[in-house]
Design an enzyme around this catalytic site. Structure first.
Site, mmCIF file in Angstrom:
data_model
loop_
_atom_site.group_PDB
_atom_site.id
_atom_site.type_symbol
_atom_site.label_atom_id
_atom_site.label_comp_id
_atom_site.label_asym_id
_atom_site.label_seq_id
_atom_site.Cartn_x
_atom_site.Cartn_y
_atom_site.Cartn_z
ATOM 1 N N ASP A 35 1.459 -9.505 -7.169
ATOM 2 C CA ASP A 35 2.055 -8.240 -6.732
ATOM 3 C C ASP A 35 3.500 -8.563 -6.378
ATOM 4 O O ASP A 35 3.772 -9.212 -5.370
ATOM 5 C CB ASP A 35 1.290 -7.710 -5.507
ATOM 6 C CG ASP A 35 1.974 -6.494 -4.857
ATOM 7 O OD1 ASP A 35 2.972 -6.000 -5.409
ATOM 8 O OD2 ASP A 35 1.484 -6.051 -3.795
ATOM 9 N N LYS A 52 13.805 -5.329 -6.265
ATOM 10 C CA LYS A 52 12.963 -4.584 -7.202
ATOM 11 C C LYS A 52 13.589 -3.229 -7.557
ATOM 12 O O LYS A 52 13.380 -2.701 -8.641
ATOM 13 C CB LYS A 52 11.581 -4.377 -6.569
ATOM 14 C CG LYS A 52 10.540 -3.762 -7.486
ATOM 15 C CD LYS A 52 9.190 -3.758 -6.789
ATOM 16 C CE LYS A 52 8.093 -3.150 -7.626
ATOM 17 N NZ LYS A 52 6.793 -3.210 -6.910
ATOM 18 N N GLU A 91 0.372 -0.666 -10.459
ATOM 19 C CA GLU A 91 -0.107 -0.982 -9.108
ATOM 20 C C GLU A 91 -1.312 -0.135 -8.687
ATOM 21 O O GLU A 91 -2.292 -0.679 -8.172
ATOM 22 C CB GLU A 91 1.048 -0.836 -8.107
ATOM 23 C CG GLU A 91 2.059 -1.974 -8.263
ATOM 24 C CD GLU A 91 3.409 -1.707 -7.617
ATOM 25 O OE1 GLU A 91 3.537 -0.741 -6.845
ATOM 26 O OE2 GLU A 91 4.350 -2.476 -7.893
ATOM 27 N N ASP A 129 0.097 4.883 -1.625
ATOM 28 C CA ASP A 129 0.739 3.582 -1.388
ATOM 29 C C ASP A 129 1.993 3.763 -0.537
ATOM 30 O O ASP A 129 3.015 4.228 -1.019
ATOM 31 C CB ASP A 129 1.078 2.938 -2.750
ATOM 32 C CG ASP A 129 1.709 1.552 -2.604
ATOM 33 O OD1 ASP A 129 2.095 1.174 -1.473
ATOM 34 O OD2 ASP A 129 1.814 0.849 -3.628
HETATM 35 P P1 ADP Z 1 5.875 -3.285 -0.403
HETATM 36 O O1 ADP Z 1 4.778 -2.787 -1.272
HETATM 37 O O2 ADP Z 1 6.984 -2.282 -0.234
HETATM 38 O O3 ADP Z 1 6.394 -4.619 -0.815
HETATM 39 P P2 ADP Z 1 3.985 -3.772 1.806
HETATM 40 O O4 ADP Z 1 2.833 -3.084 1.234
HETATM 41 O O5 ADP Z 1 3.883 -5.227 2.023
HETATM 42 O O6 ADP Z 1 5.357 -3.440 1.079
HETATM 43 O O7 ADP Z 1 4.299 -3.055 3.209
HETATM 44 C C1 ADP Z 1 5.291 -3.479 4.067
HETATM 45 C C2 ADP Z 1 5.419 -2.491 5.207
HETATM 46 O O8 ADP Z 1 4.191 -2.410 5.911
HETATM 47 C C3 ADP Z 1 6.480 -2.901 6.214
HETATM 48 O O9 ADP Z 1 7.258 -1.787 6.586
HETATM 49 C C4 ADP Z 1 5.642 -3.379 7.388
HETATM 50 O O10 ADP Z 1 6.315 -3.236 8.621
HETATM 51 C C5 ADP Z 1 4.445 -2.451 7.295
HETATM 52 N N1 ADP Z 1 3.266 -2.984 7.995
HETATM 53 C C6 ADP Z 1 2.639 -4.158 7.790
HETATM 54 N N2 ADP Z 1 1.640 -4.329 8.673
HETATM 55 C C7 ADP Z 1 1.634 -3.220 9.460
HETATM 56 C C8 ADP Z 1 0.856 -2.807 10.585
HETATM 57 N N3 ADP Z 1 -0.114 -3.564 11.081
HETATM 58 N N4 ADP Z 1 1.148 -1.605 11.144
HETATM 59 C C9 ADP Z 1 2.137 -0.835 10.667
HETATM 60 N N5 ADP Z 1 2.912 -1.180 9.634
HETATM 61 C C10 ADP Z 1 2.673 -2.360 9.041
HETATM 62 MG MG MG Z 2 3.463 -2.650 -2.718
#
Ligand code: ADP
Ligand code: MG
Length: 616
Positions: A20, A82, A181, A203
């Site tokens: 991913d 990205k 995705e 998502d």
């Molecule tokens: P992306 O797909 O954009 O790369 P992710 O799916 O990894 O991102 O999500 C990242 C986001 O999720 C960040 O803003 C992070 O702060 C938030 N996040 C991760 N864990 C938690 C949590 N326990 N509670 C709230 N937000 C969270």
């Molecule tokens: Mg993602």
């Protein structure tokens, strides 16, 4: 009860990992005997922040260390790359306003970013992240990893997909397949085992929000609709909390820290930690130490929820829009899958549940689910017999013959497979009871320039005026590149289908030649297509008008109106065999105008009907 071990490993097979490659975080997973598992890095964490930094010593660092460098060396650090994948300088002006990307120049099609004293293209930056994931996987699995499945947003276009593949290649990975995705998320939940159904994938990540609605049919996911907001995510929550904390600090300490980059980044880390904790706990204390002083603030979940409600509400409109695009009511959605770290927030879960009126899947880690699904897809691919023809994408477009010796493309070249697409056609002749479905492959506009793959008849259509029958033609290519074409009369419910292997017998060189030829002949083809389409339209109106002239309504017209029609008919017939499609169109319009009154009088929609829809 005794236990024994079975060795499932197969030394002949190459392992394919699932990746991913996210805007905020990236991660790699693999299939472990029966279930997909994420692979942690050296620090034990599977999530690798999608951040790349160039140290002063000229070394590239990735992930958490690079995230640290974002505080100390922002000009040597890049995040959210990205957003720039596969895009030209003109497409990214919006992004450049919001993100501190330092564009160093833009060559032919790719733009270059500067990182300290060096410059890199977005695929090269992404490749650094992929290399890190590859290293993590190799360290954990104890073997070289050369093949991967990488996920991309469902809305990624060809250039963005190509850029992602390039990134893989630069990182020394053969990209076996790019998977959407949302499809990966559905695979991680094993939803492909359902026979049919509709799945909504919500998502909510760091900087982007995506909603996708997929239809599952015999193990194949079809993206029905996608939507979202490319500038909405957890970052917005962080910015909101950060702003409040900065204001608080200013009134308490009488000191404005907002211009102090390092202090702001440190406070941002504290705010993010507090936000994460609040997904688990009813209240947290935000603590920030700076220059011998300490700022503390208690934050309860109800207060937090009140603050972020407007942000969450901004995700709901795209969801409704997307359901609308897919032509579905919430009741028609069978499963809802949550993806992205921000869906850990309880209020997000509750809002999604209320909107779709269904309990969403939360059993898997929302920030891992896409990578897990990619690993499932990877296992499916590597489990296949090695010498079986496995197409990544459809190399050439596929379509059917329509009136005028033209091709209507249904599945476009480069569609990732498995793929499916449906289009509705209508009949050209009054009372037509069967249609010939002629399946074609190629990029050219005319049937004679494409490759004929199969023909079959759909018989027993209910006789109806031209343009009234509704024939649904469905193209479906499975993961092995087998094409199944079916045609169904939507009124009578009759169905016929045929199976073909579209790439059978074509070498890579032939495919290449067909594509080149289509580019070469594009201009001629375009002209010819315009002319033929105009003639098909002319045929329809000529036939309809001829028929109407036998109707009583015609004789009730004033003589001058009848003359107008006769003149229109004659003039259209004169230009019909010429080469100028614009002239044919003009005369069609003229005849249309002339018959307006007649059509009204007849109170019969046959003329109009005959002009609607693409005719087989
Ligand atoms: P992306 O797909 O954009 O790369 P992710 O799916 O990894 O991102 O999500 C990242 C986001 O999720 C960040 O803003 C992070 O702060 C938030 N996040 C991760 N864990 C938690 C949590 N326990 N509670 C709230 N937000 C969270
Ligand atoms: Mg993602």
């Amino acid at each position: 009860m005794g236990t024994f071990q079975i060795d499932f490993s197969n030394s002949r097979k190459q392992r394919v990992v699932g990746i991913d490659l996210g805007t905020t975080n990236s991660l790699v997973a693999y299939m472990d005997v029966t279930a997909p598992k994420v692979i942690p890095g050296e620090d034990g964490e599977p999530l690798v922040p999608s951040v790349v930094s160039l140290t002063e010593a000229g070394e590239i660092i990735v992930g958490n260390p690079a995230l640290q460098a974002l505080i100390t060396h922002p000009d040597r650090t890049i995040y959210s790359v990205k957003r720039l994948m596969g895009r030209g300088i003109d497409d990214v002006t919006e992004e450049l306003k919001l993100f501190p990307f330092r564009v160093a120049g833009s060559g032919e099609s790719v733009l270059k970013l500067s990182l300290g004293e060096k410059t890199f293209s977005p695929p090269e930056i992404s490749a650094f992240i992929l290399r890190q994931l590859k290293r993590n996987a190799e360290a954990a699995l104890g073997e070289e990893v050369r093949q991967a499945v990488i996920t991309v947003p469902a809305y990624f276009n060809d250039a963005q997909r190509q850029a992602t593949k390039d990134a893989g290649r630069i990182a020394g990975l053969e990209v076996q397949r790019l998977v959407n995705e949302p499809t990966a998320a559905a695979l991680a939940y094993g939803l492909d085992k359902r026979k049919d159904g509709v799945v909504a994938v919500y998502d909510f990540g760091g900087g982007t929000f995506d909603i996708s609605i997929l239809r599952l049919h015999e193990g194949i996911f079809e993206v029905l609709a996608t939507g979202g907001d490319t500038h909405l995510g957890g970052d917005d929550i962080d910015n909101l909390l950060l702003k409040i904390a900065l204001e608080d600090i200013e009134s308490e300490w009488k000191q404005d820290l907002s211009g102090n980059g390092e202090a702001v980044q440190t406070l941002r880390r504290a705010v993010i930690n507090a936000k994460h904790e609040l997904s688990r706990l009813p209240a947290v204390t935000l603590v920030f130490d700076y220059a011998g002083k300490q700022y503390r603030r208690e934050l309860t979940r109800p207060v937090f929820e009140k603050l972020i409600l407007p942000i969450i509400e901004r995700t709901l409109a795209p969801c409704r829009h997307c359901m609308n695009d897919a032509g579905l009511e919430p009741e028609k959605i069978d499963e809802v899958v949550l993806v992205g770290g921000s869906t850990r927030i309880p209020l997000v879960r509750a809002s999604v549940e209320r909107l779709f009126r269904a309990k969403p899947h939360t059993e898997l880690n929302p920030d891992q689910v896409v990578a897990l699904g990619a690993a499932v897809q990877a296992a499916i691919l590597s489990g296949d017999v090695q010498d079986k023809l496995l197409l990544d994408v459809t190399p050439l477009s596929l379509g059917i013959e329509i009136m005028g010796g033209l091709v209507s493309r249904i599945l476009h070249r480069n569609s990732t497979i498995p793929a499916s697409a449906t289009e509705v056609f209508t009949t050209a002749v009054e009372g037509q009871t069967n249609v010939l479905i002629h399946v074609l492959q190629g990029e050219r506009e005319l049937v004679k320039d494409c490759r004929s793959l199969a023909r079959f008849d759909l018989k027993g259509i209910d006789p109806a005026p031209a343009g009234l029958a509704r024939i649904e033609v469905r193209f479906l290519i499975d993961a092995n590149g087998i094409l199944n074409v079916s045609a169904r009369d939507l009124r009578a419910g009759k169905e016929q289908s045929v199976e073909v292997k579209p790439s059978y017998g074509l070498t890579d060189d032939q495919v290449e030649a067909m594509i080149l030829e289509s580019i070469d002949k594009a201009q001629d083809d375009f002209q010819e297509r315009q002319l033929r389409e105009a003639r098909v339209e002319a045929d329809a109106i000529l036939a309809a008008v001829e028929k109407a002239r036998q109707n009583d309504a015609y004789f009730d017209l004033e003589e001058s109106d009848r003359d107008l029609i006769t003149r229109g008919l004659n003039e259209l017939l004169v230009v019909y065999h010429g080469e100028d499609h614009l002239l044919v169109r003009a005369k069609i319009d003229q005849l249309n105008q002339a018959t307006m009154k007649l059509a009204e009088n007849m109170m019969n929609t046959a003329v109009n009907q005959a002009l609607k829809g693409t005719k087989i």
